[in-house]
Design a protein around this motif. Structure first.
Motif, PDB file in Angstrom:
ATOM      1  N   GLU A  41       0.832  -1.208   0.000  1.00  0.00           N
ATOM      2  CA  GLU A  41       0.000   0.000   0.000  1.00  0.00           C
ATOM      3  C   GLU A  41       0.868   1.260   0.000  1.00  0.00           C
ATOM      4  O   GLU A  41       0.590   2.220  -0.721  1.00  0.00           O
ATOM      5  CB  GLU A  41      -0.909  -0.015   1.229  1.00  0.00           C
ATOM      6  CG  GLU A  41      -1.789   1.189   1.392  1.00  0.00           C
ATOM      7  CD  GLU A  41      -2.582   1.127   2.686  1.00  0.00           C
ATOM      8  OE1 GLU A  41      -2.635   2.167   3.378  1.00  0.00           O
ATOM      9  OE2 GLU A  41      -3.137   0.060   3.010  1.00  0.00           O
ATOM     10  N   VAL A  42       1.933   1.243   0.782  1.00  0.00           N
ATOM     11  CA  VAL A  42       2.851   2.385   0.825  1.00  0.00           C
ATOM     12  C   VAL A  42       3.550   2.545  -0.520  1.00  0.00           C
ATOM     13  O   VAL A  42       3.643   3.654  -1.063  1.00  0.00           O
ATOM     14  CB  VAL A  42       3.874   2.230   1.975  1.00  0.00           C
ATOM     15  CG1 VAL A  42       4.987   3.266   1.861  1.00  0.00           C
ATOM     16  CG2 VAL A  42       3.175   2.354   3.315  1.00  0.00           C
ATOM     17  N   LEU A  43       4.036   1.453  -1.093  1.00  0.00           N
ATOM     18  CA  LEU A  43       4.734   1.524  -2.379  1.00  0.00           C
ATOM     19  C   LEU A  43       3.807   1.992  -3.505  1.00  0.00           C
ATOM     20  O   LEU A  43       4.261   2.641  -4.455  1.00  0.00           O
ATOM     21  CB  LEU A  43       5.354   0.172  -2.724  1.00  0.00           C
ATOM     22  CG  LEU A  43       6.515  -0.265  -1.830  1.00  0.00           C
ATOM     23  CD1 LEU A  43       6.964  -1.675  -2.188  1.00  0.00           C
ATOM     24  CD2 LEU A  43       7.674   0.717  -1.917  1.00  0.00           C
ATOM     25  N   GLU A  44       2.528   1.696  -3.396  1.00  0.00           N
ATOM     26  CA  GLU A  44       1.561   2.148  -4.407  1.00  0.00           C
ATOM     27  C   GLU A  44       1.414   3.668  -4.401  1.00  0.00           C
ATOM     28  O   GLU A  44       0.927   4.249  -5.372  1.00  0.00           O
ATOM     29  CB  GLU A  44       0.216   1.469  -4.198  1.00  0.00           C
ATOM     30  CG  GLU A  44       0.239   0.006  -4.593  1.00  0.00           C
ATOM     31  CD  GLU A  44      -1.012  -0.749  -4.184  1.00  0.00           C
ATOM     32  OE1 GLU A  44      -1.886  -0.176  -3.479  1.00  0.00           O
ATOM     33  OE2 GLU A  44      -1.109  -1.934  -4.546  1.00  0.00           O
ATOM     34  N   GLN A  45       1.847   4.323  -3.326  1.00  0.00           N
ATOM     35  CA  GLN A  45       1.773   5.787  -3.239  1.00  0.00           C
ATOM     36  C   GLN A  45       2.878   6.472  -4.042  1.00  0.00           C
ATOM     37  O   GLN A  45       2.843   7.688  -4.244  1.00  0.00           O
ATOM     38  CB  GLN A  45       1.857   6.241  -1.776  1.00  0.00           C
ATOM     39  CG  GLN A  45       0.810   5.643  -0.866  1.00  0.00           C
ATOM     40  CD  GLN A  45      -0.605   5.963  -1.310  1.00  0.00           C
ATOM     41  OE1 GLN A  45      -0.907   7.103  -1.613  1.00  0.00           O
ATOM     42  NE2 GLN A  45      -1.452   4.958  -1.359  1.00  0.00           N
ATOM     43  N   LEU A  46       3.869   5.703  -4.481  1.00  0.00           N
ATOM     44  CA  LEU A  46       4.986   6.288  -5.233  1.00  0.00           C
ATOM     45  C   LEU A  46       4.514   6.821  -6.577  1.00  0.00           C
ATOM     46  O   LEU A  46       3.622   6.235  -7.204  1.00  0.00           O
ATOM     47  CB  LEU A  46       6.068   5.233  -5.482  1.00  0.00           C
ATOM     48  CG  LEU A  46       6.868   4.792  -4.268  1.00  0.00           C
ATOM     49  CD1 LEU A  46       7.677   3.536  -4.601  1.00  0.00           C
ATOM     50  CD2 LEU A  46       7.793   5.912  -3.814  1.00  0.00           C
ATOM     51  N   PRO A  47       5.142   7.892  -7.058  1.00  0.00           N
ATOM     52  CA  PRO A  47       4.827   8.370  -8.404  1.00  0.00           C
ATOM     53  C   PRO A  47       5.283   7.329  -9.434  1.00  0.00           C
ATOM     54  O   PRO A  47       6.201   6.549  -9.176  1.00  0.00           O
ATOM     55  CB  PRO A  47       5.629   9.659  -8.543  1.00  0.00           C
ATOM     56  CG  PRO A  47       6.440   9.806  -7.327  1.00  0.00           C
ATOM     57  CD  PRO A  47       6.122   8.721  -6.374  1.00  0.00           C
ATOM     58  N   ASP A  48       4.641   7.337 -10.577  1.00  0.00           N
ATOM     59  CA  ASP A  48       4.984   6.397 -11.640  1.00  0.00           C
ATOM     60  C   ASP A  48       6.196   6.931 -12.404  1.00  0.00           C
ATOM     61  O   ASP A  48       6.063   7.664 -13.367  1.00  0.00           O
ATOM     62  CB  ASP A  48       3.788   6.198 -12.572  1.00  0.00           C
ATOM     63  CG  ASP A  48       4.004   5.057 -13.537  1.00  0.00           C
ATOM     64  OD1 ASP A  48       4.914   4.236 -13.305  1.00  0.00           O
ATOM     65  OD2 ASP A  48       3.253   4.972 -14.520  1.00  0.00           O
ATOM     66  N   ARG A  49       7.388   6.597 -11.901  1.00  0.00           N
ATOM     67  CA  ARG A  49       8.629   7.042 -12.536  1.00  0.00           C
ATOM     68  C   ARG A  49       9.665   5.945 -12.389  1.00  0.00           C
ATOM     69  O   ARG A  49       9.397   4.902 -11.816  1.00  0.00           O
ATOM     70  CB  ARG A  49       9.118   8.351 -11.925  1.00  0.00           C
ATOM     71  CG  ARG A  49       9.610   8.249 -10.484  1.00  0.00           C
ATOM     72  CD  ARG A  49      10.103   9.618 -10.012  1.00  0.00           C
ATOM     73  NE  ARG A  49      10.790   9.587  -8.738  1.00  0.00           N
ATOM     74  CZ  ARG A  49      12.117   9.649  -8.601  1.00  0.00           C
ATOM     75  NH1 ARG A  49      12.891   9.737  -9.647  1.00  0.00           N
ATOM     76  NH2 ARG A  49      12.669   9.651  -7.397  1.00  0.00           N
TER      77      ARG A  49
END
Length: 68
Positions: A41-49
């Protein structure tokens, strides 16, 4: 964001994933497939880059603590 997830826990799941160069957020999620749902869930918050090192992940997740 999951309150009990730490950078240490995330790093445990991402060890070695940067060895072959830049990876995407999707690649990070695949690498963390065995992690607790809260970590994903935390990693899903990362921007798509693209990420070339773990330090860049921390720059995009500044609120995640180092450890408990």
């Amino acid at each position: 964001m999951a309150d009990d997830v730490t950078r240490t826990e995330i790093a445990d799941h991402l060890t070695g994933v940067f060895a072959n160069g830049a990876i995407s957020r999707s690649d990070l999620l695949i690498a963390a497939a065995g992690a607790r749902p809260e970590v994903r869930e935390v990693l899903e918050q990362l921007p798509d880059r693209r990420y070339t090192e773990l330090r860049q992940v921390w720059q995009d997740l500044p609120a995640v603590p180092i450890g408990l």
